[in-house]
Design a protein around this motif. Structure first.
Motif, PDB file in Angstrom:
ATOM      1  N   SER A 181       0.928  -1.180   0.040  1.00 42.01           N
ATOM      2  CA  SER A 181       0.107  -0.211  -0.120  1.00 42.01           C
ATOM      3  C   SER A 181       0.880   1.381   0.095  1.00 42.01           C
ATOM      4  O   SER A 181       0.575   2.205  -0.477  1.00 42.01           O
ATOM      5  CB  SER A 181      -0.913   0.052   1.184  1.00 42.01           C
ATOM      6  OG  SER A 181      -0.087  -0.210   2.366  1.00 42.01           O
ATOM      7  N   THR A 182       1.953   1.318   0.656  1.00 40.23           N
ATOM      8  CA  THR A 182       3.254   2.348   0.667  1.00 40.23           C
ATOM      9  C   THR A 182       4.323   1.529  -0.070  1.00 40.23           C
ATOM     10  O   THR A 182       5.024   0.910   0.668  1.00 40.23           O
ATOM     11  CB  THR A 182       3.342   2.878   2.106  1.00 40.23           C
ATOM     12  OG1 THR A 182       2.022   3.324   2.630  1.00 40.23           O
ATOM     13  CG2 THR A 182       4.366   3.872   1.925  1.00 40.23           C
ATOM     14  N   ALA A 201       5.715  12.392  -9.971  1.00 36.49           N
ATOM     15  CA  ALA A 201       4.873  11.489 -10.655  1.00 36.49           C
ATOM     16  C   ALA A 201       3.895  10.700  -9.619  1.00 36.49           C
ATOM     17  O   ALA A 201       2.666  10.714  -9.983  1.00 36.49           O
ATOM     18  CB  ALA A 201       5.557  10.617 -11.577  1.00 36.49           C
ATOM     19  N   LEU A 202       4.473  10.134  -8.811  1.00 31.59           N
ATOM     20  CA  LEU A 202       3.903   9.294  -7.940  1.00 31.59           C
ATOM     21  C   LEU A 202       2.933  10.279  -6.882  1.00 31.59           C
ATOM     22  O   LEU A 202       1.741   9.940  -6.706  1.00 31.59           O
ATOM     23  CB  LEU A 202       4.565   8.723  -6.799  1.00 31.59           C
ATOM     24  CG  LEU A 202       5.481   7.336  -7.351  1.00 31.59           C
ATOM     25  CD1 LEU A 202       6.358   6.981  -6.376  1.00 31.59           C
ATOM     26  CD2 LEU A 202       4.444   6.358  -7.809  1.00 31.59           C
ATOM     27  N   SER A 203       3.334  11.760  -6.669  1.00 35.49           N
ATOM     28  CA  SER A 203       2.634  12.410  -5.713  1.00 35.49           C
ATOM     29  C   SER A 203       1.324  12.891  -6.547  1.00 35.49           C
ATOM     30  O   SER A 203      -0.069  12.949  -6.285  1.00 35.49           O
ATOM     31  CB  SER A 203       3.356  13.588  -5.383  1.00 35.49           C
ATOM     32  OG  SER A 203       4.236  13.103  -4.615  1.00 35.49           O
ATOM     33  N   GLY A 206      -1.218  10.305  -6.737  1.00 34.32           N
ATOM     34  CA  GLY A 206      -2.059   9.850  -5.608  1.00 34.32           C
ATOM     35  C   GLY A 206      -1.541   8.545  -5.019  1.00 34.32           C
ATOM     36  O   GLY A 206      -2.280   7.882  -4.198  1.00 34.32           O
ATOM     37  N   LYS A 207      -0.401   7.967  -5.232  1.00 31.28           N
ATOM     38  CA  LYS A 207       0.011   6.820  -4.822  1.00 31.28           C
ATOM     39  C   LYS A 207       1.195   7.061  -3.630  1.00 31.28           C
ATOM     40  O   LYS A 207       2.029   7.894  -3.803  1.00 31.28           O
ATOM     41  CB  LYS A 207       1.012   6.182  -6.054  1.00 31.28           C
ATOM     42  CG  LYS A 207       1.204   4.710  -5.726  1.00 31.28           C
ATOM     43  CD  LYS A 207       1.654   3.941  -6.941  1.00 31.28           C
ATOM     44  CE  LYS A 207       1.705   2.462  -6.708  1.00 31.28           C
ATOM     45  NZ  LYS A 207       0.473   1.895  -6.249  1.00 31.28           N
ATOM     46  N   ASN A 208       0.730   6.285  -2.527  1.00 32.98           N
ATOM     47  CA  ASN A 208       1.588   6.259  -1.447  1.00 32.98           C
ATOM     48  C   ASN A 208       2.851   5.577  -1.581  1.00 32.98           C
ATOM     49  O   ASN A 208       3.156   4.585  -2.417  1.00 32.98           O
ATOM     50  CB  ASN A 208       1.092   5.703   0.034  1.00 32.98           C
ATOM     51  CG  ASN A 208      -0.402   6.329   0.106  1.00 32.98           C
ATOM     52  OD1 ASN A 208      -0.491   7.584   0.069  1.00 32.98           O
ATOM     53  ND2 ASN A 208      -1.332   5.721   0.588  1.00 32.98           N
ATOM     54  N   TYR A 209       4.186   6.304  -1.045  1.00 30.40           N
ATOM     55  CA  TYR A 209       5.298   5.679  -1.120  1.00 30.40           C
ATOM     56  C   TYR A 209       6.287   6.141   0.006  1.00 30.40           C
ATOM     57  O   TYR A 209       5.840   7.271   0.654  1.00 30.40           O
ATOM     58  CB  TYR A 209       6.064   6.497  -2.585  1.00 30.40           C
ATOM     59  CG  TYR A 209       6.416   7.733  -2.571  1.00 30.40           C
ATOM     60  CD1 TYR A 209       7.638   8.274  -2.316  1.00 30.40           C
ATOM     61  CD2 TYR A 209       5.470   8.864  -3.021  1.00 30.40           C
ATOM     62  CE1 TYR A 209       7.821   9.586  -2.044  1.00 30.40           C
ATOM     63  CE2 TYR A 209       5.788   9.973  -3.174  1.00 30.40           C
ATOM     64  CZ  TYR A 209       6.912  10.432  -2.611  1.00 30.40           C
ATOM     65  OH  TYR A 209       7.251  12.000  -2.556  1.00 30.40           O
ATOM     66  N   PHE A 252       1.359   2.689 -11.680  1.00 25.28           N
ATOM     67  CA  PHE A 252       2.755   3.298 -11.662  1.00 25.28           C
ATOM     68  C   PHE A 252       2.539   4.181 -12.807  1.00 25.28           C
ATOM     69  O   PHE A 252       2.588   3.843 -13.945  1.00 25.28           O
ATOM     70  CB  PHE A 252       3.773   2.640 -11.679  1.00 25.28           C
ATOM     71  CG  PHE A 252       4.326   1.861 -10.380  1.00 25.28           C
ATOM     72  CD1 PHE A 252       5.136   2.571  -9.404  1.00 25.28           C
ATOM     73  CD2 PHE A 252       3.767   0.636 -10.173  1.00 25.28           C
ATOM     74  CE1 PHE A 252       5.470   1.994  -8.210  1.00 25.28           C
ATOM     75  CE2 PHE A 252       3.862   0.228  -8.809  1.00 25.28           C
ATOM     76  CZ  PHE A 252       4.737   0.694  -7.978  1.00 25.28           C
ATOM     77  N   PRO A 253       2.598   5.553 -12.846  1.00 29.33           N
ATOM     78  CA  PRO A 253       2.382   6.610 -13.830  1.00 29.33           C
ATOM     79  C   PRO A 253       3.667   6.638 -14.719  1.00 29.33           C
ATOM     80  O   PRO A 253       4.677   6.284 -14.549  1.00 29.33           O
ATOM     81  CB  PRO A 253       2.205   7.904 -13.117  1.00 29.33           C
ATOM     82  CG  PRO A 253       3.050   7.636 -11.879  1.00 29.33           C
ATOM     83  CD  PRO A 253       2.923   6.408 -11.164  1.00 29.33           C
ATOM     84  N   GLU A 254       3.491   7.046 -16.041  1.00 34.53           N
ATOM     85  CA  GLU A 254       4.440   7.062 -16.814  1.00 34.53           C
ATOM     86  C   GLU A 254       5.525   8.082 -16.755  1.00 34.53           C
ATOM     87  O   GLU A 254       5.072   9.196 -16.090  1.00 34.53           O
ATOM     88  CB  GLU A 254       3.766   7.473 -18.433  1.00 34.53           C
ATOM     89  CG  GLU A 254       4.630   7.540 -19.595  1.00 34.53           C
ATOM     90  CD  GLU A 254       4.218   7.725 -20.865  1.00 34.53           C
ATOM     91  OE1 GLU A 254       4.977   7.930 -21.839  1.00 34.53           O
ATOM     92  OE2 GLU A 254       2.825   7.859 -20.843  1.00 34.53           O
ATOM     93  N   LEU A 255       6.673   7.825 -16.968  1.00 33.01           N
ATOM     94  CA  LEU A 255       7.848   8.516 -16.701  1.00 33.01           C
ATOM     95  C   LEU A 255       8.410   9.397 -17.787  1.00 33.01           C
ATOM     96  O   LEU A 255       8.278   8.964 -19.011  1.00 33.01           O
ATOM     97  CB  LEU A 255       8.825   7.890 -15.850  1.00 33.01           C
ATOM     98  CG  LEU A 255       8.613   7.452 -14.525  1.00 33.01           C
ATOM     99  CD1 LEU A 255       9.739   6.359 -14.109  1.00 33.01           C
ATOM    100  CD2 LEU A 255       8.596   8.547 -13.421  1.00 33.01           C
ATOM    101  N   PRO A 256       8.989  10.351 -17.808  1.00 32.61           N
ATOM    102  CA  PRO A 256       9.622  10.922 -18.930  1.00 32.61           C
ATOM    103  C   PRO A 256      10.727  10.195 -19.456  1.00 32.61           C
ATOM    104  O   PRO A 256      11.356   9.406 -18.784  1.00 32.61           O
ATOM    105  CB  PRO A 256      10.299  12.318 -18.375  1.00 32.61           C
ATOM    106  CG  PRO A 256      10.527  12.190 -16.924  1.00 32.61           C
ATOM    107  CD  PRO A 256       9.280  11.253 -16.487  1.00 32.61           C
TER     108      PRO A 256
END
Length: 294
Positions: A181-182, A201-203, A206-209, A252-256
């Motif tokens: 979850s984190t 990208a994670l922020s 809205g993904k916890n890390y 996981f969102p796309e990265l540049p």
């Protein structure tokens, strides 16, 4: 096998073995793909055995090809050494090259092995450090050439971009740490542009890390990933067989993209520096192809 082996055919053979592609090899040896294919047919006829098999879109070297590859490299190296020994204009000396260890495992064999074959009298000293450290060493004249990540705003205008690769989320192929979850992350130091891209990208998603491991060494981050302890961000060229790439399907969102640049010291203007710089560009450049496709 009574016929003599052709060194030009062996050069093309090595290029295919190293790139895994007839198309990429043809670009590397400045020939058409059909010419390279013809060379390999003739080489197989001389050897009397199959040296390549198709493996999906890649061309894989057979066991016979692996044996031939060692001989081919030695023959080309000896040929270059012989020419250099009797040439009054042979290049010799030392070039100091810096690059991050993110790229070293994949790029060093590609760049240095073939360069050593054609320039046996040029010695290359390699330093593996962060891109920011390599920039500083270049400016201070302690390195001649550098292969660096082009993304640090301090050095954004320096260097020539020669390669663009996807920046990817990676986890262990045998663990499920990315399902927590984190999510624990293995990232670079605060000055690392990949770290900034990842956390931003994670922020936004809205993904916890949490940042569990911090190191300027890609080997340390890769070790944490393979052990199933964390998720990391790596360029495509740094992927290992026991890693899996994560995407939006896992949250996981796309990265540049990661741009790789070649930089050089103002004092590094000798022929040996020009030779290695040109070789690096020819070996790694995929930007021209990307621009043409766009």
């Amino acid at each position: 096998m009574n016929a003599l082996l052709d060194l030009d055919q062996l050069r093309s053979f090595i290029a295919i073995a190293e790139t895994g592609s007839f198309t990429k090899a043809a670009e590397q040896v400045n020939k058409t793909q059909s010419a390279v294919s013809m060379q390999m047919r003739r080489l197989e006829e001389r050897v009397g055995q199959t040296i390549f098999v198709r493996d999906g879109r890649q061309s894989r070297v057979t066991d016979t090809g692996v044996r031939l590859l060692d001989y081919a490299r030695r023959m080309l190296s000896l040929n270059a050494e012989t020419i250099a020994a009797f040439s009054t204009d042979a290049m010799a000396g030392t070039v100091r090259l810096g690059l991050p260890d993110d790229y070293a495992p994949r790029l060093l064999p590609t760049v240095l092995a073939s360069f050593a074959t054609t320039h046996p009298n040029i010695e290359i000293e390699v330093v593996c450090e962060q891109s920011s450290c390599i920039h500083r060493r270049i400016q201070e004249g302690r390195l001649d050439l550098g292969i660096v990540t082009h993304g640090d705003s301090t050095h954004e205008k320096n260097g020539r971009i020669i390669r663009s690769e996807p920046l990817l989320w990676v986890s262990s192929a045998h663990h499920s740490v990315h399902c927590q979850s984190t999510v624990p992350l293995a990232l670079g130091t605060k000055s690392c542009c990949w770290r900034s891209s990842a956390t931003t990208a994670l922020s936004k998603a809205g993904k916890n890390y949490r940042i569990a491991y911090v190191s300027s060494s890609a080997a340390a981050a890769s070790g944490a990933v393979v052990a199933g302890l964390a998720v990391a961000v790596l360029p495509e060229s740094a992927l290992m067989s026991d890693m899996r790439v994560l995407s939006h399907r896992e949250g996981f969102p796309e990265l540049p993209h990661c741009n790789i640049a070649l930089i050089r010291s103002d004092a590094a203007q000798d022929r040996i520096h020009n030779a290695l710089a040109a070789h690096i560009v020819n070996a790694l450049d995929n930007v021209s192809g990307i621009m043409a496709a766009e």
